[in-house]
Design a protein around this motif. Structure first.
Motif, PDB file in Angstrom:
ATOM      1  N   VAL A   1       1.243  -1.486   0.141  1.00 25.46           N
ATOM      2  CA  VAL A   1       0.075  -0.031  -0.010  1.00 25.46           C
ATOM      3  C   VAL A   1       0.961   0.942   0.191  1.00 25.46           C
ATOM      4  CG1 VAL A   1      -1.237   0.940   1.118  1.00 25.46           C
ATOM      5  CG2 VAL A   1      -1.831  -1.515   0.973  1.00 25.46           C
ATOM      6  N   ARG A   2       0.642   1.997  -0.848  1.00 26.85           N
ATOM      7  CA  ARG A   2       1.397   3.157  -0.837  1.00 26.85           C
ATOM      8  C   ARG A   2       0.196   4.302  -0.701  1.00 26.85           C
ATOM      9  NH1 ARG A   2       4.813   2.103  -6.356  1.00 26.85           N
ATOM     10  NH2 ARG A   2       6.325   0.157  -5.449  1.00 26.85           N
ATOM     11  N   ARG A   3       0.879   4.775   0.124  1.00 28.09           N
ATOM     12  CA  ARG A   3      -0.320   6.301   0.802  1.00 28.09           C
ATOM     13  C   ARG A   3       0.751   7.384  -0.324  1.00 28.09           C
ATOM     14  NH1 ARG A   3      -3.871   6.484   5.058  1.00 28.09           N
ATOM     15  NH2 ARG A   3      -4.004   3.919   5.738  1.00 28.09           N
ATOM     16  N   SER A   4      -0.616   8.395  -0.244  1.00 30.65           N
ATOM     17  CA  SER A   4      -0.180   9.792  -1.015  1.00 30.65           C
ATOM     18  C   SER A   4      -0.859  10.897  -0.834  1.00 30.65           C
ATOM     19  CB  SER A   4       0.231   9.960  -3.250  1.00 30.65           C
ATOM     20  OG  SER A   4       0.370  11.216  -3.085  1.00 30.65           O
TER      21      SER A   4
ATOM     22  N   ALA B   1      -9.240   0.869   8.093  1.00 26.61           N
ATOM     23  CA  ALA B   1     -10.030   1.012   7.864  1.00 26.61           C
ATOM     24  C   ALA B   1     -10.416   1.054   6.448  1.00 26.61           C
ATOM     25  CB  ALA B   1     -11.159   0.684   9.106  1.00 26.61           C
ATOM     26  N   GLU B   2     -10.817   1.883   6.053  1.00 23.44           N
ATOM     27  CA  GLU B   2     -11.041   2.279   4.674  1.00 23.44           C
ATOM     28  C   GLU B   2      -9.727   1.958   4.163  1.00 23.44           C
ATOM     29  OE1 GLU B   2     -12.738   7.016   4.555  1.00 23.44           O
ATOM     30  OE2 GLU B   2     -10.270   6.445   5.528  1.00 23.44           O
ATOM     31  N   GLU B   3      -8.492   1.907   4.415  1.00 25.40           N
ATOM     32  CA  GLU B   3      -7.082   1.038   3.793  1.00 25.40           C
ATOM     33  C   GLU B   3      -7.541  -0.141   3.780  1.00 25.40           C
ATOM     34  OE1 GLU B   3      -2.920  -0.789   4.819  1.00 25.40           O
ATOM     35  OE2 GLU B   3      -3.389   1.365   4.825  1.00 25.40           O
ATOM     36  N   THR B   4      -7.867  -0.623   4.767  1.00 28.09           N
ATOM     37  CA  THR B   4      -8.295  -2.207   4.373  1.00 28.09           C
ATOM     38  C   THR B   4      -9.767  -3.062   2.939  1.00 28.09           C
ATOM     39  OG1 THR B   4      -7.985  -2.659   6.356  1.00 28.09           O
ATOM     40  CG2 THR B   4      -9.162  -4.495   5.716  1.00 28.09           C
ATOM     41  N   GLU B   5     -10.852  -1.886   3.495  1.00 29.07           N
ATOM     42  CA  GLU B   5     -11.646  -1.466   2.668  1.00 29.07           C
ATOM     43  C   GLU B   5     -11.289  -1.785   1.697  1.00 29.07           C
ATOM     44  OE1 GLU B   5     -15.584   0.668   1.143  1.00 29.07           O
ATOM     45  OE2 GLU B   5     -14.595   1.122   3.208  1.00 29.07           O
TER      46      GLU B   5
END
Length: 176
Positions: A11-14, A41-45
């Motif tokens: 996962v790459r956050r920007s 939670a949003e990341e997992t979803e």
């Protein structure tokens, strides 16, 4: 049918990304690009959503018998054009009952069967196996003339090595 194992996900956050989420394959892993502000939670979803989307797209792109037949035509035109009158298969199809070989050809009825086990292999490996079987429509045996035809494929030796490696790895018993 065996369940596909879940890929490694990066996962790459920007901070620049505001609302959009995207994902792509990078070798064996999946890279998911998300906004930095997303909660865990949003990341997992979104990771689950994007994995499902990628899987659905890849399922649509799976190799079909019709695509395999068209591919045989392209390979014939490129590598066996001087034998085009002989290299006209009646059928070319994927089969699930070949576990001891990568492909087979019956020259008498011009049918070619390719093992489903190679569907996920690189295109150049699939092309090699298919060209190998197409060459049997010209030369049924594995004599020098046959190998001359197969070796017109630039990656023939590399593909043979790849398949030998897969076969060898399949017989390994991994222990700790």
């Amino acid at each position: 049918m065996a369940r596909a194992r879940k890929p490694v996900v990066e996962v790459r956050r920007s901070q620049r990304r505001r609302r959009t989420v995207s994902a792509y394959r990078d070798g064996e892993r999946v890279v998911v690009l998300i906004p930095d502000r997303f909660s865990r939670a949003e990341e997992t979803e979104w990771v689950e959503r994007m994995l499902a989307r990628l899987a659905a797209r890849e399922e649509r792109l799976r190799h079909t018998d019709a695509e395999l037949f068209a591919r045989a035509g392209r390979l014939t035109a490129r590598y066996l054009d001087d034998y085009a009158d002989l290299v006209t298969p009646a059928s070319v199809r994927w089969v699930t009952n070949q576990n001891g070989r990568w492909g087979s050809c019956t020259p008498d009825d011009a049918t070619i069967r390719i093992s489903h086990r190679i569907q996920e292999m690189p295109d150049w490996v699939i092309d090699y196996v298919l060209l190998h079987e197409l060459a049997h429509l010209v030369v049924p045996s594995h004599n020098a003339r046959f190998w001359e035809l197969v070796n017109r494929f630039p990656k023939a030796e590399r593909a043979r090595g790849y398949l030998e490696g897969v076969a060898a790895a399949g017989s390994l018993v991994m222990a700790e």
